[in-house]
Motif scaffolding. Sequence first.
Motif, mmCIF file in Angstrom:
data_model
loop_
_atom_site.group_PDB
_atom_site.id
_atom_site.type_symbol
_atom_site.label_atom_id
_atom_site.label_comp_id
_atom_site.label_asym_id
_atom_site.label_seq_id
_atom_site.Cartn_x
_atom_site.Cartn_y
_atom_site.Cartn_z
ATOM 1 N N GLN A 4 0.974 -1.069 -0.198
ATOM 2 C CA GLN A 4 0.128 0.121 0.222
ATOM 3 C C GLN A 4 0.848 1.781 -0.339
ATOM 4 O O GLN A 4 0.504 1.927 0.173
ATOM 5 N N ASP A 5 1.766 0.971 0.146
ATOM 6 C CA ASP A 5 3.376 2.739 0.600
ATOM 7 C C ASP A 5 3.621 2.219 -1.352
ATOM 8 O O ASP A 5 4.398 3.681 -1.453
ATOM 9 N N ASP A 23 7.145 8.382 5.229
ATOM 10 C CA ASP A 23 7.930 7.590 5.853
ATOM 11 C C ASP A 23 9.492 7.802 5.288
ATOM 12 O O ASP A 23 10.303 6.812 5.821
ATOM 13 N N ARG A 26 10.845 9.458 7.852
ATOM 14 C CA ARG A 26 11.877 8.313 9.229
ATOM 15 C C ARG A 26 12.837 7.477 8.678
ATOM 16 O O ARG A 26 13.576 6.719 9.081
ATOM 17 N N ILE A 27 11.799 6.604 7.803
ATOM 18 C CA ILE A 27 12.910 5.805 6.855
ATOM 19 C C ILE A 27 14.971 6.323 6.891
ATOM 20 O O ILE A 27 15.343 5.719 7.591
ATOM 21 N N VAL A 30 16.386 6.321 10.454
ATOM 22 C CA VAL A 30 16.375 5.129 11.064
ATOM 23 C C VAL A 30 17.570 4.498 10.462
ATOM 24 O O VAL A 30 18.409 3.828 11.463
ATOM 25 N N GLU A 31 18.271 4.590 9.924
ATOM 26 C CA GLU A 31 19.003 3.945 8.877
ATOM 27 C C GLU A 31 20.606 4.601 9.262
ATOM 28 O O GLU A 31 21.364 3.476 9.285
ATOM 29 N N ALA A 34 21.028 3.305 13.183
ATOM 30 C CA ALA A 34 21.045 1.476 12.324
ATOM 31 C C ALA A 34 22.345 2.007 11.803
ATOM 32 O O ALA A 34 23.332 1.306 12.078
ATOM 33 N N ALA A 35 22.463 2.738 11.366
ATOM 34 C CA ALA A 35 24.234 2.492 10.493
ATOM 35 C C ALA A 35 25.736 2.590 11.520
ATOM 36 O O ALA A 35 26.858 2.125 11.459
ATOM 37 N N HIS A 37 24.584 2.169 14.534
ATOM 38 C CA HIS A 37 25.393 0.445 15.202
ATOM 39 C C HIS A 37 25.182 -1.460 14.107
ATOM 40 O O HIS A 37 25.115 -2.075 14.715
ATOM 41 N N HIS A 38 25.338 -0.646 13.454
ATOM 42 C CA HIS A 38 26.321 -1.309 12.233
ATOM 43 C C HIS A 38 26.806 -2.805 12.588
ATOM 44 O O HIS A 38 26.820 -3.682 11.924
#
Lengths: 412, 163
Positions: A4-5, A23, A26-27, A30-31, A34-35, A37-38
């Motif tokens: 749906q996105d 989105d 936000r992505i 988040v990325e 996360a980077a 905490h790779h």
Amino acid sequence: MEAQDQGGATHSSLEDVITRIRDCVRISTVEAQAATHHQSLPEDIIVRIMSKLPVKSLLRFKSVSKRWRTLITTDSHLVTTHLRHSSASRLCIVSGNERVSTFPCRKYVERMLLLRDESTAEDLEIVLYHHWFRFEIVGSCNGLVCVALLAIARTWIVDTVLWNPATKEWRYLPEPISSESQRRDSNLLSFGYDHDNSDYKLVRVELKARKMVRVHVFSRSSNSWRQATGTDLSDKEVAQEVGVIVNGVLYLMAHDENSSRNGRTILSFNLCDEKFEDEMRPPLFKKRSEFCLSKWKDSLTLQEVEFPSFIFWVKGDMSSSAGAQRSYSWTRLLKFEFATPAADHYFVGAWKNGFLFTKYLNGGAYDSLDSGELISIEPLSHKPITTLKKIGSEAMFSGAFDYVESLVSVYS
Amino acid sequence: MSSSSTTTTTTRLLMLKASDGVTFEVEEAVATKLGAINNMVEEEGSEDLICLPNVNGKFLGMVLEWCKKHANNNTNSDKGNDEVNKWWDKEFVMDLDQNTLYHLLMAADYLSGTELVDLLTEKVASMIRGKKVEEIRETFKIKSDFLPGQEEEIRKKNSWAFE
């Protein structure tokens, strides 16, 4: 799947667009988080990646960190999964001599080659090189190669060595406690894997006038030899000093006057309980033919030789897979005749789907040297004969061994 | 290949909700290629909405795309199936950059997509096999924790692996 996105042109309302922009924002945050905490790739994922790397890369990556070093050197799960992956690509070790000069005297150098495929060969560094010794590969299994060091024109066993060509790790094996003779022709050596005990074993059968006197087994896990005492030794004469290990059972060809099968029988020794099992009848072959046992595609095979033709037999029934190994029947795979009268062909080993032969040119007694060619006979192929890449110019090959690169250690 | 073979298996639809609220409507047969979802479906039975708080929509989308391709290819009982899957897998991982690969791998692992994890770890392995130690540290964000001299010693032991 209706994502749906992804909206699509059909119903991209303003709300959708806003959601998507949100989105995206936000992505990316988040990325970004996360980077940093790779490093958090879970260890089992790291091990899975490692299991797909060549041994050389892994040895290099031992110096990445303490954790990586520990994983690569001691993680038995990694050793096992790595072996499973690398077993998909079967390599081959070929041993032989190459003539490097003829005048003023014939001079040979020993060569050990690693075939990565049918057309790529590289020299393996013989780590144990010694002027006086010759080498004989006893067997190759899961990346471990067992080598006998021979002296005095290959008649005397000086030492046995366990070697992992991929890690270049090697060690001398201890001497069996009570062996009487070190003569090559009064010892039958065979190296293989005992599945039930996950152990690598070297079997040494001492012969006296071709009859078995003692059987010693070296186990990698106990790092010692022990004599197989709980078993009756057959009083039959062993016909060849080579045995073949298939699925944890060592097979030996022996003489048996009462046998209707050309006076031969096949003895089998189980590596797990270190005992002899029932004898097995070879296929019914012609009176004058010679034969030779080998391992091909994880099955016991027998070649009946009546120059220049070869008949290939496989134990069991090729069409039914499981359990066929234990059946006593033989299936004839192929009869093959070499159509080159100016050359002789000798069997050197089995690799992938084929049986490898070395070709000798008949140029007189001393000049009947190998052409440097290896020929593969593939019984299940439509075109059973293939010539591999020429290796060296005047090489004589003595053995070819199925091999895989692994992390398996020469120590327990 | 008549059409009769591919008709009435469950066409039940599942709703998967990613950490960022993005939802995906997926056929059960596709979603259950992921071990984690398969377990949830078996345990919870009737539940049609599955929340996946550890996976971002972008990557969940990619994982599901992979599942869909494989589920579709597996329903055709063609022999060339494996070939098609292999070709498609190759395409799938071809242009993945390191960061995407990392997140996909985490998502696939979290969702127990064993085959996909296999494919992705294979890709990582092919990317790093020739790399230097320093590059590995950078890629995996690892700091060397060896004592001075210790690393040299290890390198010396396998100096040929550095050639």
